[in-house]
Scaffold this motif. Structure first.
Motif, mmCIF file in Angstrom:
data_model
loop_
_atom_site.group_PDB
_atom_site.id
_atom_site.type_symbol
_atom_site.label_atom_id
_atom_site.label_comp_id
_atom_site.label_asym_id
_atom_site.label_seq_id
_atom_site.Cartn_x
_atom_site.Cartn_y
_atom_site.Cartn_z
ATOM 1 N N VAL A 375 0.823 -1.207 0.000
ATOM 2 C CA VAL A 375 0.000 0.000 0.000
ATOM 3 C C VAL A 375 0.859 1.261 0.000
ATOM 4 O O VAL A 375 0.496 2.281 -0.611
ATOM 5 N N GLN A 376 2.024 1.199 0.649
ATOM 6 C CA GLN A 376 2.847 2.387 0.858
ATOM 7 C C GLN A 376 3.188 3.141 -0.432
ATOM 8 O O GLN A 376 3.060 4.386 -0.481
ATOM 9 N N PRO A 377 3.623 2.463 -1.525
ATOM 10 C CA PRO A 377 3.931 3.205 -2.754
ATOM 11 C C PRO A 377 2.741 4.000 -3.289
ATOM 12 O O PRO A 377 2.923 5.086 -3.860
ATOM 13 N N LEU A 378 1.535 3.471 -3.082
ATOM 14 C CA LEU A 378 0.332 4.170 -3.548
ATOM 15 C C LEU A 378 0.045 5.388 -2.682
ATOM 16 O O LEU A 378 -0.385 6.436 -3.175
ATOM 17 N N LYS A 381 2.205 8.139 -3.718
ATOM 18 C CA LYS A 381 1.760 8.772 -4.960
ATOM 19 C C LYS A 381 0.572 9.702 -4.740
ATOM 20 O O LYS A 381 0.076 10.324 -5.679
ATOM 21 N N GLY A 382 0.090 9.754 -3.500
ATOM 22 C CA GLY A 382 -0.982 10.678 -3.164
ATOM 23 C C GLY A 382 -2.376 10.087 -3.189
ATOM 24 O O GLY A 382 -3.368 10.811 -3.010
ATOM 25 N N PHE A 383 -2.488 8.780 -3.400
ATOM 26 C CA PHE A 383 -3.816 8.156 -3.382
ATOM 27 C C PHE A 383 -4.358 8.112 -1.960
ATOM 28 O O PHE A 383 -3.624 7.838 -1.011
ATOM 29 N N LYS A 384 -5.645 8.363 -1.825
ATOM 30 C CA LYS A 384 -6.284 8.239 -0.522
ATOM 31 C C LYS A 384 -7.781 8.000 -0.697
ATOM 32 O O LYS A 384 -8.341 8.230 -1.772
ATOM 33 N N GLY A 385 -8.421 7.511 0.348
ATOM 34 C CA GLY A 385 -9.862 7.262 0.316
ATOM 35 C C GLY A 385 -10.247 6.245 -0.738
ATOM 36 O O GLY A 385 -9.581 5.226 -0.925
ATOM 37 N N GLY A 389 -8.396 2.784 -2.683
ATOM 38 C CA GLY A 389 -8.982 1.452 -2.814
ATOM 39 C C GLY A 389 -8.981 0.968 -4.250
ATOM 40 O O GLY A 389 -8.655 -0.188 -4.528
ATOM 41 N N GLU A 390 -9.325 1.866 -5.179
ATOM 42 C CA GLU A 390 -9.354 1.496 -6.588
ATOM 43 C C GLU A 390 -7.950 1.239 -7.134
ATOM 44 O O GLU A 390 -7.735 0.315 -7.923
ATOM 45 N N ALA A 391 -7.001 2.069 -6.704
ATOM 46 C CA ALA A 391 -5.611 1.889 -7.145
ATOM 47 C C ALA A 391 -5.054 0.566 -6.634
ATOM 48 O O ALA A 391 -4.351 -0.158 -7.356
ATOM 49 N N LEU A 392 -5.372 0.236 -5.386
ATOM 50 C CA LEU A 392 -4.919 -1.017 -4.793
ATOM 51 C C LEU A 392 -5.514 -2.207 -5.551
ATOM 52 O O LEU A 392 -4.826 -3.200 -5.822
ATOM 53 N N LYS A 393 -6.783 -2.066 -5.922
ATOM 54 C CA LYS A 393 -7.447 -3.128 -6.673
ATOM 55 C C LYS A 393 -6.776 -3.331 -8.035
ATOM 56 O O LYS A 393 -6.550 -4.468 -8.479
ATOM 57 N N ARG A 394 -6.413 -2.228 -8.691
ATOM 58 C CA ARG A 394 -5.735 -2.329 -10.005
ATOM 59 C C ARG A 394 -4.384 -3.026 -9.873
ATOM 60 O O ARG A 394 -4.028 -3.864 -10.705
ATOM 61 N N GLU A 395 -3.643 -2.689 -8.840
ATOM 62 C CA GLU A 395 -2.315 -3.298 -8.640
ATOM 63 C C GLU A 395 -2.433 -4.788 -8.333
ATOM 64 O O GLU A 395 -1.627 -5.594 -8.793
ATOM 65 N N ARG A 396 -3.454 -5.122 -7.547
ATOM 66 C CA ARG A 396 -3.667 -6.549 -7.234
ATOM 67 C C ARG A 396 -4.070 -7.314 -8.488
ATOM 68 O O ARG A 396 -3.636 -8.460 -8.690
ATOM 69 N N LEU A 397 -4.872 -6.687 -9.343
ATOM 70 C CA LEU A 397 -5.277 -7.337 -10.588
ATOM 71 C C LEU A 397 -4.068 -7.570 -11.490
ATOM 72 O O LEU A 397 -3.923 -8.655 -12.074
ATOM 73 N N LYS A 398 -3.186 -6.582 -11.576
ATOM 74 C CA LYS A 398 -1.951 -6.754 -12.361
ATOM 75 C C LYS A 398 -1.132 -7.916 -11.833
ATOM 76 O O LYS A 398 -0.627 -8.752 -12.589
#
Length: 409
Positions: A375-378, A381-385, A389-398
């Protein structure tokens, strides 16, 4: 005053099994005499006392009389005049109606030792039919001692059938029923418990959703045993052979309930049985007030067990949805129990009990990959809220796409 060891402790000693709980009966004593010896009273309905040193339970010899419906519909009479034989005759099975004194001299007025030797579960008296809980208890004993060759006596099975048809089973509380069911599922052969309930007509009263599976065919190519009910018994048997916990065994019992809703003209296929079965699983869960962890796993296994079997074919996105549904990040154990239930389902098929289940390791690997996305790299990058969650989901999908490709190569 005479003190006797009774019930299961005597039975299991004679069978050469470990004795865990010991029940004591006191003949010829009053409540006042027990209190004078330092015993503490704990019985609400009849006199039961705790030993001042060991803390074990000692009950005054008593008789009982049917006074209402259900397990609690009895009045009890305890007095110094009640004999040991009168106390023993109110018990359920002859093998549980024996007593020993402190010299191991056996009192066996109802031939329990003979029935132990002949491997028979037989009721002590016609009063057996006054207590509906005994239907569940006998079925549980049948499961416990099946490995020793014990069978229910035909005349006892007939009394159980009469009880099942009398409406008395409906008077059992959810708590009492669940206590017997959960204990029976943890025996070495829990499938025998379900079979005995079915043999006496109790299964269609207590769990009509499970009873409805018997006689419902499945495609022989996938299920050589064909019958959905037989398959359920086999899955339950595998869960015991593999020492699965109660949550998994309960899920195994309920996982295919949707097949009982398939119209006959669609047999032997059961399209969408996973979704159709959820309302039935929920109904059984609520009827017995099963613990929350048992309820949750049963519903998840019912809904997703075919996903488990098809794990190697699932798209990365479907695999991610599966992992999200189980919340594998915070509740890894629940997903592990799901994998176990899927494996038991796969093994619970005639002739396929020893077949390997590569889906198990594949699913564990997928869960580890998804959990391994940082989660830390995201955050950096300034992701929050919600965006986080959506960014984390994309990374997990990759990550899962890479995992899927590497597993296929």
């Amino acid at each position: 005053m005479q003190i006797y060891k009774v019930g299961g402790a005597v039975r299991d000693r004679l069978l050469g099994k470990p004795v865990t709980d010991i029940d004591w009966v006191v003949v010829g004593a009053t409540t006042e005499e027990m209190l004078a010896k330092g015993f503490r009273t704990v019985g609400a309905d009849f006199p039961v006392f705790l030993h001042p040193k060991s803390g074990e339970e000692y009950a005054l010899a008593r008789t009982e009389r049917k006074s209402g419906r259900g397990y609690g519909g009895f009045t009890f009479h305890a007095s110094p005049e009640v004999t040991l034989e009168e106390d023993l005759i109110r018990r359920d099975l002859t093998i549980n109606a024996m007593a020993e004194d402190d010299q191991q001299n056996l009192t066996d007025p109802y031939h329990g030792q003979r029935d132990l030797e002949e491997r028979i579960l037989r009721h002590v008296s016609p009063a057996f039919a006054e207590d509906p809980l005994r239907v569940l208890r006998v079925a549980r004993f049948a499961a416990r001692y099946a490995e020793l060759g014990f069978k229910v006596a035909p005349e006892t099975l007939e009394l159980m059938r009469q009880l099942s048809e009398s409406g008395e089973l409906e008077a059992l509380t959810a708590e009492r029923s669940w206590k017997e069911i959960s204990r029976a599922l943890m025996e070495d052969q829990p499938q025998v418990f379900i079979q005995v309930l079915r043999d006496c007509g109790a299964l269609k009263v207590l769990m009509p959703e499970v009873d409805a599976l018997f006689g419902v065919p499945q495609p022989e190519a996938h299920h050589p045993e064909i019958d959905s009910g037989i398959h359920t018994l086999s899955v339950l048997e595998q869960s015991a052979l593999h020492k699965q916990p109660l949550t998994v065994r309960w899920a195994c019992l309920l996982h295919d309930l949707g097949k009982g809703l398939t119209p006959q003209e669609e047999w032997p296929r059961h399209i969408a049985h996973e979704h159709k079965g959820l309302k039935l699983i929920k109904a059984v869960n609520e009827r017995f007030k099963a613990p929350k962890d048992c309820q949750e796993l049963a519903l998840l296994v019912g809904q997703y067990h075919t996903h488990g079997h098809r794990a190697l074919e699932l798209k990365a996105s479907t695999l991610l949805e599966l992992l999200q549904s189980f919340d594998v990040y915070r509740r890894p154990q629940r997903f592990e129990e799901f994998i176990a239930a899927c494996e038991m389902d796969a093994r619970g098929r005639k002739g396929l009990e020893q077949r390997s289940y590569p889906q198990a390791d594949y699913l564990r690997g997928a869960a580890n990959v998804a959990r391994g996305v940082a989660v830390q790299p995201l955050l950096e990058k300034g992701f929050k809220g919600l965006e986080l969650g959506e960014a984390l989901k994309r990374e997990r999908l990759k990550a899962l796409k890479v995992y899927k490709e590497s597993a296929a190569s």
